[in-house]
Structure formats: C-alpha cells, structure tokens
Motif scaffolding. Structure first.
Motif, PDB file in Angstrom:
ATOM      1  N   MET A  80      -6.684   7.411 -15.565  1.00  0.00           N
ATOM      2  CA  MET A  80      -7.206   8.470 -16.398  1.00  0.00           C
ATOM      3  C   MET A  80      -6.412   8.389 -17.738  1.00  0.00           C
ATOM      4  O   MET A  80      -7.375   8.886 -18.621  1.00  0.00           O
ATOM      5  N   GLN A  81      -5.159   8.386 -17.955  1.00  0.00           N
ATOM      6  CA  GLN A  81      -4.452   8.054 -18.878  1.00  0.00           C
ATOM      7  C   GLN A  81      -5.213   7.106 -19.967  1.00  0.00           C
ATOM      8  O   GLN A  81      -5.303   7.238 -21.221  1.00  0.00           O
ATOM      9  N   ALA A  82      -5.652   5.843 -19.504  1.00  0.00           N
ATOM     10  CA  ALA A  82      -6.255   4.773 -20.009  1.00  0.00           C
ATOM     11  C   ALA A  82      -7.686   5.508 -20.827  1.00  0.00           C
ATOM     12  O   ALA A  82      -8.150   5.132 -21.677  1.00  0.00           O
ATOM     13  N   ILE A  83      -8.451   5.982 -19.796  1.00  0.00           N
ATOM     14  CA  ILE A  83      -9.649   6.369 -20.101  1.00  0.00           C
ATOM     15  C   ILE A  83      -9.407   7.667 -21.188  1.00  0.00           C
ATOM     16  O   ILE A  83     -10.347   7.697 -22.181  1.00  0.00           O
ATOM     17  N   LEU A  84      -8.469   8.476 -21.148  1.00  0.00           N
ATOM     18  CA  LEU A  84      -8.351   9.413 -22.190  1.00  0.00           C
ATOM     19  C   LEU A  84      -7.927   8.665 -23.488  1.00  0.00           C
ATOM     20  O   LEU A  84      -8.500   9.166 -24.586  1.00  0.00           O
ATOM     21  N   ASN A  85      -7.416   7.603 -23.483  1.00  0.00           N
ATOM     22  CA  ASN A  85      -6.909   7.116 -24.852  1.00  0.00           C
ATOM     23  C   ASN A  85      -8.262   6.371 -25.355  1.00  0.00           C
ATOM     24  O   ASN A  85      -8.409   6.267 -26.554  1.00  0.00           O
ATOM     25  N   LEU A  86      -9.276   6.144 -24.728  1.00  0.00           N
ATOM     26  CA  LEU A  86     -10.408   5.116 -24.933  1.00  0.00           C
ATOM     27  C   LEU A  86     -11.198   6.452 -25.749  1.00  0.00           C
ATOM     28  O   LEU A  86     -12.295   6.238 -26.760  1.00  0.00           O
ATOM     29  N   LEU A  87     -11.154   7.485 -25.120  1.00  0.00           N
ATOM     30  CA  LEU A  87     -12.083   8.817 -25.460  1.00  0.00           C
ATOM     31  C   LEU A  87     -11.485   9.409 -26.871  1.00  0.00           C
ATOM     32  O   LEU A  87     -12.401   9.982 -27.693  1.00  0.00           O
ATOM     33  N   PRO A 101     -10.214   9.904 -30.529  1.00  0.00           N
ATOM     34  CA  PRO A 101     -10.310   8.957 -31.682  1.00  0.00           C
ATOM     35  C   PRO A 101      -8.816   8.719 -32.159  1.00  0.00           C
ATOM     36  O   PRO A 101      -7.983   9.575 -32.062  1.00  0.00           O
ATOM     37  N   ARG A 102      -8.902   7.629 -32.652  1.00  0.00           N
ATOM     38  CA  ARG A 102      -7.553   7.341 -33.212  1.00  0.00           C
ATOM     39  C   ARG A 102      -7.356   7.623 -34.464  1.00  0.00           C
ATOM     40  O   ARG A 102      -8.228   7.564 -35.270  1.00  0.00           O
ATOM     41  N   ARG A 103      -6.097   7.906 -34.943  1.00  0.00           N
ATOM     42  CA  ARG A 103      -5.903   8.453 -36.173  1.00  0.00           C
ATOM     43  C   ARG A 103      -5.764   7.141 -37.318  1.00  0.00           C
ATOM     44  O   ARG A 103      -5.050   6.223 -36.892  1.00  0.00           O
ATOM     45  N   VAL A 104      -6.428   7.522 -38.433  1.00  0.00           N
ATOM     46  CA  VAL A 104      -6.394   6.500 -39.432  1.00  0.00           C
ATOM     47  C   VAL A 104      -5.785   6.648 -40.682  1.00  0.00           C
ATOM     48  O   VAL A 104      -6.124   8.107 -41.077  1.00  0.00           O
ATOM     49  N   GLU A 105      -4.829   6.121 -40.864  1.00  0.00           N
ATOM     50  CA  GLU A 105      -3.938   6.717 -42.196  1.00  0.00           C
ATOM     51  C   GLU A 105      -4.320   5.590 -43.390  1.00  0.00           C
ATOM     52  O   GLU A 105      -4.290   4.385 -43.169  1.00  0.00           O
ATOM     53  N   LEU A 106      -4.541   6.442 -44.434  1.00  0.00           N
ATOM     54  CA  LEU A 106      -4.917   5.530 -45.752  1.00  0.00           C
ATOM     55  C   LEU A 106      -3.540   5.248 -46.493  1.00  0.00           C
ATOM     56  O   LEU A 106      -2.874   6.066 -46.910  1.00  0.00           O
TER      57      LEU A 106
END
Length: 166
Positions: free
Chosen positions: A152-159, A161-166
């Motif tokens: 479930m932790q892996a599914i949560l990581n897929l769901l 969104p990842r932070r993108v820093e510029l």
C-alpha cells in the motif's frame, strides 16, 4: 473527497472476489485472512483516520455483497475496528511495521467482537466457541499486515505527485 476512492472501489472489488473465490480453498496456516480489512487498515495507517474509515466502509460493503449478513454490518464492524487502531498509531513510537502489526492485532480483535455482538443481535447464530476459534486470525493479521502495508505504501507513492523543483 479524495481521489483515492477511485482506487479503493476497483481494488476492493477485486479483493472481494479473491476473498470469496480463492482464499477459502487456499487457507493460510489453516485460516482465511480478511484481505479487504487489512488493506483498509493499512491505507488508514498510511493516510489517516478519514481515509481509513472511507476504505473500511467500501471494504465492508463488498464483503457484505458476498455474504449472508445484512448490508452494512461488515462496514460498521470494520470502521469501529479501524478507528482505535489508527488513533493508537499517533501515540506509539514511529516504528512503522511493528506499529502496523500491533494495530492489525488490536483491530482484528475489535472487529471480531463487534461482528460477534452484531450477529447475536440479529440472531444469525454465532457461538462464543466460534468467536474463540477465530481469535488466532488476529495473530495472522499481525503478520500479514507487513507485506500489505509495504504494498500500500508503494501504491501511495505511485498515486502521489512528485515534487519538481526548478
């Protein structure tokens, strides 16, 4: 309402089919674990009480669709069992897998007691001996929650969104 409901409904439907069609024929250590309950609990431990209650409600509805009990009985039992386990997580040390195992044992015992009382109330015939025979499932749930929690932790990581820093 969060987007996790779009994951919960199809996942619980698939798990309910597996729970009904496959697990009784392939018991684990002679017992049939409640997969939907464990998934709802794991999600609640990861995402908090509100999400845990939502997933427990959905899981209970699917369990009741495949059983002879009144619709909503499993949802009630799941929600009442998941609540103290998730709330207890906040006061325990941050050891995720140990806390998940203890929460699963506690939640399973509460679930069995609530379910037993509700079945007795509706006169659907569950004896105290049957309840005592089901208590070892709590230990099985304490073990099985660890891989389910990690999944479930892996599914949560897929769901998420990842932070993108510029």
């Amino acid at each position: 309402m969060s987007n996790s409901i779009y994951v919960a409904i199809p996942l619980m439907a698939l798990l309910a089919i597996a729970q009904t069609a496959i697990l009784p024929r392939v018991p684990v250590l002679g017992m049939v674990p409640q997969l939907l309950f464990l998934v709802a609990l794991a999600w609640g431990l990861l995402r908090g009480l509100e999400q845990g209650l939502l997933w427990a409600f959905i899981a209970g509805i699917f369990v009741d669709l495949f059983s002879l009990t009144p619709i909503g009985l499993s949802s009630l039992a799941y929600m009442l069992a998941v609540t103290p386990a998730i709330l207890l997580q906040g006061v325990l040390p941050p050891r995720r897998y140990l806390v998940a195992g203890l929460a699963a044992i506690l939640a399973t015992i509460i679930y069995l007691l609530v379910y037993f009382i509700a079945l007795r109330f509706f006169d659907l015939g569950m004896s105290i001996d049957t309840l005592l025979e089901m208590l070892p499932v709590a230990l099985l749930h304490g073990i099985l929650i660890v891989p389910i929690y990690a999944l479930m932790q892996a599914i949560l990581n897929l769901l998420q969104p990842r932070r993108v820093e510029l």
